[in-house]
Enzyme design. Sequence first.
Site, PDB file in Angstrom:
ATOM      1  N   SER A 156       0.830  -1.218   0.000  1.00  0.00           N
ATOM      2  CA  SER A 156       0.000   0.000   0.000  1.00  0.00           C
ATOM      3  C   SER A 156       0.860   1.263   0.000  1.00  0.00           C
ATOM      4  O   SER A 156       0.492   2.264  -0.626  1.00  0.00           O
ATOM      5  CB  SER A 156      -0.968  -0.005   1.185  1.00  0.00           C
ATOM      6  OG  SER A 156      -0.288  -0.114   2.410  1.00  0.00           O
ATOM      7  N   ALA A 179      -9.931  -6.590   5.599  1.00  0.00           N
ATOM      8  CA  ALA A 179     -11.154  -6.501   4.793  1.00  0.00           C
ATOM      9  C   ALA A 179     -10.865  -6.069   3.340  1.00  0.00           C
ATOM     10  O   ALA A 179     -11.762  -5.559   2.672  1.00  0.00           O
ATOM     11  CB  ALA A 179     -12.166  -5.554   5.451  1.00  0.00           C
ATOM     12  N   ALA A 226     -10.192   1.616  -8.721  1.00  0.00           N
ATOM     13  CA  ALA A 226      -9.613   0.444  -8.047  1.00  0.00           C
ATOM     14  C   ALA A 226     -10.500  -0.101  -6.932  1.00  0.00           C
ATOM     15  O   ALA A 226     -11.218   0.641  -6.264  1.00  0.00           O
ATOM     16  CB  ALA A 226      -8.243   0.803  -7.482  1.00  0.00           C
ATOM     17  N   LYS A 227     -10.402  -1.427  -6.742  1.00  0.00           N
ATOM     18  CA  LYS A 227     -11.056  -2.106  -5.627  1.00  0.00           C
ATOM     19  C   LYS A 227      -9.958  -2.864  -4.851  1.00  0.00           C
ATOM     20  O   LYS A 227      -8.793  -2.519  -4.959  1.00  0.00           O
ATOM     21  CB  LYS A 227     -12.111  -3.068  -6.155  1.00  0.00           C
ATOM     22  CG  LYS A 227     -13.123  -2.388  -7.070  1.00  0.00           C
ATOM     23  CD  LYS A 227     -14.313  -3.275  -7.396  1.00  0.00           C
ATOM     24  CE  LYS A 227     -13.964  -4.365  -8.360  1.00  0.00           C
ATOM     25  NZ  LYS A 227     -15.180  -5.028  -8.910  1.00  0.00           N
ATOM     26  N   VAL A 285      -7.934  -6.609  -3.550  1.00  0.00           N
ATOM     27  CA  VAL A 285      -7.601  -7.953  -4.048  1.00  0.00           C
ATOM     28  C   VAL A 285      -6.992  -8.839  -2.957  1.00  0.00           C
ATOM     29  O   VAL A 285      -6.828 -10.036  -3.138  1.00  0.00           O
ATOM     30  CB  VAL A 285      -6.650  -7.870  -5.275  1.00  0.00           C
ATOM     31  CG1 VAL A 285      -5.270  -7.405  -4.866  1.00  0.00           C
ATOM     32  CG2 VAL A 285      -6.576  -9.185  -6.021  1.00  0.00           C
ATOM     33  N   GLY A 286      -6.691  -8.265  -1.800  1.00  0.00           N
ATOM     34  CA  GLY A 286      -5.945  -8.999  -0.766  1.00  0.00           C
ATOM     35  C   GLY A 286      -6.541 -10.347  -0.421  1.00  0.00           C
ATOM     36  O   GLY A 286      -5.914 -11.389  -0.617  1.00  0.00           O
ATOM     37  N   GLU A 287      -7.746 -10.338   0.129  1.00  0.00           N
ATOM     38  CA  GLU A 287      -8.366 -11.620   0.494  1.00  0.00           C
ATOM     39  C   GLU A 287      -8.923 -12.381  -0.710  1.00  0.00           C
ATOM     40  O   GLU A 287      -8.800 -13.610  -0.765  1.00  0.00           O
ATOM     41  CB  GLU A 287      -9.464 -11.388   1.536  1.00  0.00           C
ATOM     42  CG  GLU A 287      -8.897 -10.927   2.864  1.00  0.00           C
ATOM     43  CD  GLU A 287      -9.908 -10.111   3.642  1.00  0.00           C
ATOM     44  OE1 GLU A 287     -10.350 -10.583   4.686  1.00  0.00           O
ATOM     45  OE2 GLU A 287     -10.271  -9.004   3.174  1.00  0.00           O
TER      46      GLU A 287
END
Lengths: 286, 331
Positions: free
Chosen positions: B50, B87, B280-281, B283-285
């Site tokens: 990030s 989240a 953008a959204k 993607v982590g989880e």
Amino acid sequence: MQNYQFHGPRTVGEALNILSERGDGCRIIAGGTDLIPALRNEDILPDSVLNILEIDELTGISEEGDTIRIGPTTTFTEIIQSQVIKRSLPLLVEAASSVGGPTIRNRGTIGGNICNGSPAADVLPAVVALDGELELQSKALGTRIIPAAEAVEAPYQTRFNRDELLTGILIKKLPSETRYAFEKLASRNAMARAYMNISIVLKLDEKGAFSDLRIVPGTLEAVARRMSAAEKILMGRQPEDSLVEEAADAFVGDLAGVWIPDYKLPVARSVFKRVLKRALNGSGVE
Amino acid sequence: MKKRGLGVGCMFYGIGFGFSRQDISAATIEICEDGSVIVRSGEVDYGQGSDTIFCQMVGEELGIPYDSIQLITADTFTTPNAGPTTASRVTYVTGNAMVKAARAVKETMQSVAEDILGEGDLVFMDGEIRSEYPDKRISFRDLAKTCHARGVQIVETAWQDITTKDVDPETGQGDAYATYGWASQLAEVEVDTETGRVEVLRIIAAHDVGKAINPSNVEGQIEGGVLQGMGYALTEEIVQEGGYLKTGSLGDYMMPTSMDTPRIDSHIVEVADPDGPYGAKGVGEPALIPTAPAILNAICDALDIRVTELPANPENIKRLILEKGKEEEAS
Ligand SMILES: Cc1cc2nc3c(=O)[nH]c(=O)nc-3n(C[C@H](O)[C@H](O)[C@H](O)COP(=O)(O)OP(=O)(O)OC[C@H]3O[C@@H](n4cnc5c(N)ncnc54)[C@H](O)[C@@H]3O)c2cc1C
């Protein structure tokens, strides 16, 4: 946290003096990849620790006639990279390559693998399959040589006396055309304790019949040993499919005290056949 | 025998806390007299990248190189609260706070620049503020100095709130999250029927991330997520005996190693979210959610056996193979 005295001898002579004086309370440390976790877990509570990595006499690989001498503090990486071992004892390269990952292979030693006496050791069974011998030294008994097959009495318990130091692993070069195979089965491809490993060394005569055969599984029984029942069935005969099936039954039937037997017994039968086939299909040492 | 199989896993996943749970973030941007830019935010970069994308976003808005920006994060003494790194929310919520704060300082700087240059329609790029006339431009650095000399405010804090409405308490219906990530993964496996061992040969992962602010970061997230999903599917297990943890170290808890890593083909799908920063959204989880179902479906394709208990480790797979053999013999 434990407190213990640390010894750092530079020669075998000094080490033997310390071992004879300190006796029971002293633990030898080589790479420490087994010993340090055991100290941390307080599985063992020594009053002193003797480091043998600074003793030059104890490391390295040399040829003495038809015998190869491996110093106990030789690391797995050194074994894998040795041209002598690659040429004459390639089985040992395969077994050593299966240990842990690069960090463990750079640190862990062949002597530690043998002396730790773990049922899950990957290299000890290969040494047994190669009919290896161990040179032990102590002030009390001087030098004696025992078969590697007799080194371990019970899990994590060797037959060495407390004041004895493993000073050499002696293995005869494999005669030409000797075939071999090693396989390790684990839940992942590195840094894994084996479900089982199997080392096989064999030779066929001019008729294609087994003239030499040594089968040694690891992690299946408490102590690695040759599987004589299966060996007997095959010796002097040709490796026909039905005979191999018979030998596989004998191999599994001979196993005692297997941990997680529901999984390991049927799988051991398959892996045994697979390793035997690989050995038979291999080109053998030159 | 070795048997191969293919399987697909699909998912959608809410980004942010959703369900009316408070979900806010903040960023402060300060333009110093020498033109250097300091960004402060409470958001933690614990490896997902990030920090990099925040600098990219601020750099994009202000027309300066992203590596010239100083970032101060995750320090309760000096940074505004940005909420936690959970989240899959960070790019979406804190990214928006970054863009908002950058646009606010830019607006002030732009009006000063218009005044100095006597021109409108200015663009911020390559460390300069340019008009359509080559002789009418000012460096970012000189503009910052002038702003300080004139005493205008070029410190801005932006606040982003993505708290959603709750769903209907009676029916459970409603739009619980601010946005959603979508993904499909395809797994190809090879099962050794003799040992029960499953080798993952390949994972193809397609993820709608809205907009990839940093494509190689997104690929890193997908690859890492796939490995976590693989471990969950095949080897990782918390074992207790009599209330004691038996898998308390990474020597006992079997995560995949680099030697177990299959080929991973990442496909980044960009369907811009109207409210995301540049679309953008998160993607982590999402990266790890479809992996285990895809692998288990591939195992089913290979063996015609439905695995309903994890992990699908050699012991469990071999047991299922033997049970199936017995059933078939009996029937
Ligand atoms: C992460 C990890 C992964 C591992 N993976 C594997 C694996 O895949 N396969 C495998 O087989 N092992 C594995 N091991 C175990 C270990 O690395 C090996 O058994 C290694 O060979 C131990 O050697 P060492 O030099 O570190 O022994 P140390 O820990 O130094 O010693 C082991 C034991 O041997 C004794 N000892 C050592 N040298 C002598 C000597 N010359 N004379 C008398 N006694 C001696 C010590 O007193 C001690 O009891 C792993 C260990 C770790 C931590």
